[in-house]
Structure formats: C-alpha cells, structure tokens
Motif scaffolding. Sequence first.
Motif, short mmCIF file in Angstrom:
data_model
loop_
_atom_site.label_atom_id
_atom_site.label_comp_id
_atom_site.label_asym_id
_atom_site.label_seq_id
_atom_site.Cartn_x
_atom_site.Cartn_y
_atom_site.Cartn_z
N ILE A 46 -17.20 19.10 -18.00
CA ILE A 46 -18.64 19.33 -17.86
C ILE A 46 -19.19 20.05 -19.09
CG2 ILE A 46 -20.43 20.38 -16.43
CD1 ILE A 46 -18.42 20.25 -14.09
N PRO A 47 -20.08 19.41 -19.87
CA PRO A 47 -20.64 20.05 -21.07
C PRO A 47 -21.64 21.15 -20.72
CG PRO A 47 -21.64 17.90 -20.72
CD PRO A 47 -20.56 18.03 -19.69
N ARG A 48 -21.96 21.95 -21.71
CA ARG A 48 -22.76 23.16 -21.52
C ARG A 48 -24.08 22.89 -20.81
NH1 ARG A 48 -26.91 25.98 -23.61
NH2 ARG A 48 -26.74 28.28 -23.62
N GLU A 49 -24.88 21.97 -21.34
CA GLU A 49 -26.23 21.76 -20.80
C GLU A 49 -26.17 21.29 -19.35
OE1 GLU A 49 -25.14 20.71 -23.70
OE2 GLU A 49 -26.30 22.06 -25.00
N ALA A 50 -25.23 20.40 -19.06
CA ALA A 50 -25.10 19.92 -17.69
C ALA A 50 -24.66 21.04 -16.76
CB ALA A 50 -24.10 18.77 -17.64
N MET A 51 -23.78 21.89 -17.24
CA MET A 51 -23.31 23.01 -16.43
C MET A 51 -24.47 23.95 -16.10
SD MET A 51 -20.85 24.62 -14.91
CE MET A 51 -19.27 24.08 -15.59
N ASP A 110 -8.67 29.43 -19.52
CA ASP A 110 -9.73 30.23 -20.15
C ASP A 110 -10.47 29.45 -21.23
OD1 ASP A 110 -11.13 32.62 -20.12
OD2 ASP A 110 -9.95 33.50 -21.73
N GLY A 111 -9.79 28.45 -21.81
CA GLY A 111 -10.42 27.65 -22.85
C GLY A 111 -11.56 26.78 -22.34
N GLY A 112 -11.70 26.67 -21.01
CA GLY A 112 -12.81 25.91 -20.45
C GLY A 112 -14.16 26.57 -20.65
N ARG A 165 -15.04 27.79 -23.81
CA ARG A 165 -15.17 27.89 -25.27
C ARG A 165 -16.45 27.22 -25.76
NH1 ARG A 165 -10.77 24.78 -27.77
NH2 ARG A 165 -10.83 23.65 -25.78
N ALA A 166 -17.26 27.95 -26.51
CA ALA A 166 -18.49 27.40 -27.08
C ALA A 166 -18.17 26.29 -28.07
CB ALA A 166 -19.29 28.50 -27.75
N GLU A 167 -17.09 26.47 -28.86
CA GLU A 167 -16.77 25.48 -29.90
C GLU A 167 -16.34 24.14 -29.33
OE1 GLU A 167 -13.10 28.24 -29.55
OE2 GLU A 167 -15.29 28.35 -29.36
N ALA A 168 -15.98 24.13 -28.06
CA ALA A 168 -15.61 22.88 -27.40
C ALA A 168 -16.80 22.26 -26.67
CB ALA A 168 -14.47 23.11 -26.43
N GLY A 169 -17.95 22.91 -26.78
CA GLY A 169 -19.15 22.37 -26.14
C GLY A 169 -19.34 22.82 -24.70
N PHE A 170 -18.57 23.82 -24.26
CA PHE A 170 -18.68 24.31 -22.90
C PHE A 170 -19.61 25.51 -22.81
CE2 PHE A 170 -14.13 22.66 -22.74
CZ PHE A 170 -14.48 21.48 -22.08
N ALA A 171 -20.14 25.75 -21.63
CA ALA A 171 -20.88 26.97 -21.38
C ALA A 171 -19.88 28.13 -21.41
CB ALA A 171 -21.57 26.91 -20.02
N THR A 172 -20.23 29.19 -22.11
CA THR A 172 -19.34 30.35 -22.19
C THR A 172 -19.51 31.22 -20.95
OG1 THR A 172 -20.97 31.75 -23.29
CG2 THR A 172 -19.58 30.34 -24.70
N ARG A 173 -18.61 32.14 -20.78
CA ARG A 173 -18.74 33.09 -19.68
C ARG A 173 -20.05 33.87 -19.80
NH1 ARG A 173 -13.87 34.44 -16.59
NH2 ARG A 173 -11.98 33.53 -17.46
N GLU A 174 -20.43 34.18 -21.04
CA GLU A 174 -21.67 34.91 -21.27
C GLU A 174 -22.88 34.05 -20.92
OE1 GLU A 174 -19.13 34.68 -23.43
OE2 GLU A 174 -18.36 36.72 -23.14
N TYR A 176 -14.23 32.15 -13.47
CA TYR A 176 -12.83 32.41 -13.11
C TYR A 176 -11.93 31.35 -13.72
CZ TYR A 176 -8.65 33.02 -10.21
OH TYR A 176 -7.37 33.22 -9.79
N ALA A 177 -10.76 31.79 -14.15
CA ALA A 177 -9.65 30.90 -14.50
C ALA A 177 -8.39 31.53 -13.93
CB ALA A 177 -9.52 30.75 -16.02
#
Length: 342
Positions: free
Chosen positions: A117-122, A135-137, A139-148, A158-159
Amino acid sequence: MKIKRTVLVAVGALCLATTAACATPTTAAEPDARAGTGYPVTITNCGKDYTFTKAPSRVVVMNGGSVAEVSALLELGLGDKIVANAQSYGDSEVPGRVDAIKKLPTGDIKLNDMMDIPREAMIGLAPDFVISTYDGGFRAEAGFATREDLAQIGANTYAPQSACGEVGTVSHKPTIEDSYAMLRDLGKIFGVGDKAEKIIATSKDRIAAVEKKVAGAPEQKAMLIIPGMAMGGEFSSVGGNGIWNDIMAKAGVVNTFAGATKDMFASLSKEQVAKADVEALIVVNYQSPDSDADAKALFKEFPQWDAAKNNRYVVLSDSIYLGPSNHVAVEDIAKAFHPDVF
C-alpha cells in the motif's frame, strides 16, 4: 509417506483443542474483562512507545509477503476491525483461514510495485492502526507512509518485534515465542489479552504433547524448501535460519542446512544439495499448482537421499512461518516423520 489433513479431521482436532479456531474468523472478539478500565495502554514497538486510548477500529494490514499479522487478527476474532488487508497466501493448514482472508476488505487500493500500500492510498484510508510485517514497511524512501506520517492522522503503528531493525537483517534467532509475542501485543492493543493467552496456552499444550511423544525417537535430518519462491537459482529458497528451525526441533527434526548460512534462506549449488544427508523433506507450498509433484521431482533428482528412498515428505504452508498456527506445523512434521509414536 505424506501426511495430509482432511477438513473434517482438522476441524475436529482444532475444535477439541480451542474454541477460538472454531469461531467464525471475522466475528468481533469478546472484549477483555478489563477492557473498560484497561485503557490507555502503552506498548513499546521497535524502540518507541505507542499509547492506545481505546481498541483500534480502522485497521490496515500491509503485505510484506506475510500472513502472520492478518491470521493473528482473525485468530483473535478481530476481522471486523480491518478496513483494508493486503496480505494473502492462498493456502493454509487452518480450515477456513484462506476463505476468511479472501472475504476481508482490501480498500480497493492499487498496490505499488512491491504489491503493498503506497503512502497516498494509506493516508486516504484514514486508519487508526497500521500493521506492517516488518519495520521497513514504514520507509519513506520506499514510497510508504512513515510512522510519523501516520501519527499525524491519529494512527498508531506496529510491526512484529522480531522484524524490527534494519531491512533484511535478522536481529535474533527466531522461535515460536516470536509468534506468541505478536499475539500478546495484539491482545493488549485490542483489549483481548485473556483470549490471546488462551490461544497461546493451547498452542503450548499441543506442542508439549508432541515433544513428549518424539522424545525418544531418532532425530530426522530434513531439508525445507519453497519450490515456488526461487530467488536466484533452483536451490535459493532452502530454509536456513528461520522460525522453522524451532518448529522442526520441537517435532524431533533438525534442519540439515541450518549451518549453511546466517540468513533466513540458504542459496545452494546442486552439488551441495546432492551431498547432503536428507532423511526427510519439508515442501512449503507457495503458489504451487502441485506440491506433491514438487516433492516427487526432487526425489527423482536426488534418489540417493534417504527421504527419496522412503518417500518421506510433508507439505506445509502458512503454519511454518511466524503466526498463530505453529503448533499445527509441529504436529504435522512429527506425524509425518515419526509416525510410529502416534
């Protein structure tokens, strides 16, 4: 000799062992007796504290090549809390698990190149709790929404503790206790800690019963392989150091290739495999049209194995990984390779 569970036998065994396995998987969990006064609760995850003022009700489960997290939620009776699930495996030793996962909402998300699931969709899903398989799920550099990012919209994250740390690293020796730790964390977060402990206790009892039976049996040397998941060669998906080593040990089996690598998988040459002492074979089904044929093909290729001479193998799927069903893998392996004690 191959052990294959029929649906009726498996359902009967699970019903006798635990009521959780026979409940409708997507039914809401009974709240913990302390749920009304138990919040807020705080858990430490991957080095940070996360506080929950109530049980999450809009849960998103990321893919990451796992079904451990969604299976744990279903085992705990929390399927109705999921608004989007990206996890699937296509096979399971637990009756009804595959269909239960298929029935979960997906959020109609267009997944990225990593099938996640990419950042915007999340962000658009407006979750209050996001579970990643590692935890790598986040990561901003992978296009994911960060914990922040997710904290800013009111979502906790959670991971599994066993998957914290740098991407691709193994921080410790994986064991079944990692599966129990995940169940305990989720039980605490959702106010169903008592149910989590009952599931864990049942699992421990079933494993202890197997260990007692195989205690005097000769230890079998086994190779674990995932034929449908070759990552660079025919024997690049041979089990090295994973949770399966603990599962196998409790079933009276030792991984022939546990010392071949420090990684989860060993990438081996055909010559290394041919010379190995393989008394039993564990085939892990991953999108294979015929796992029995996979086993027979390996036996034809390596007829010198004792496993080939005795046609000794078992086919498993999700129970061999992190998740709530490791006791099933322990039972199936032990019955396949130590049938005389059952």
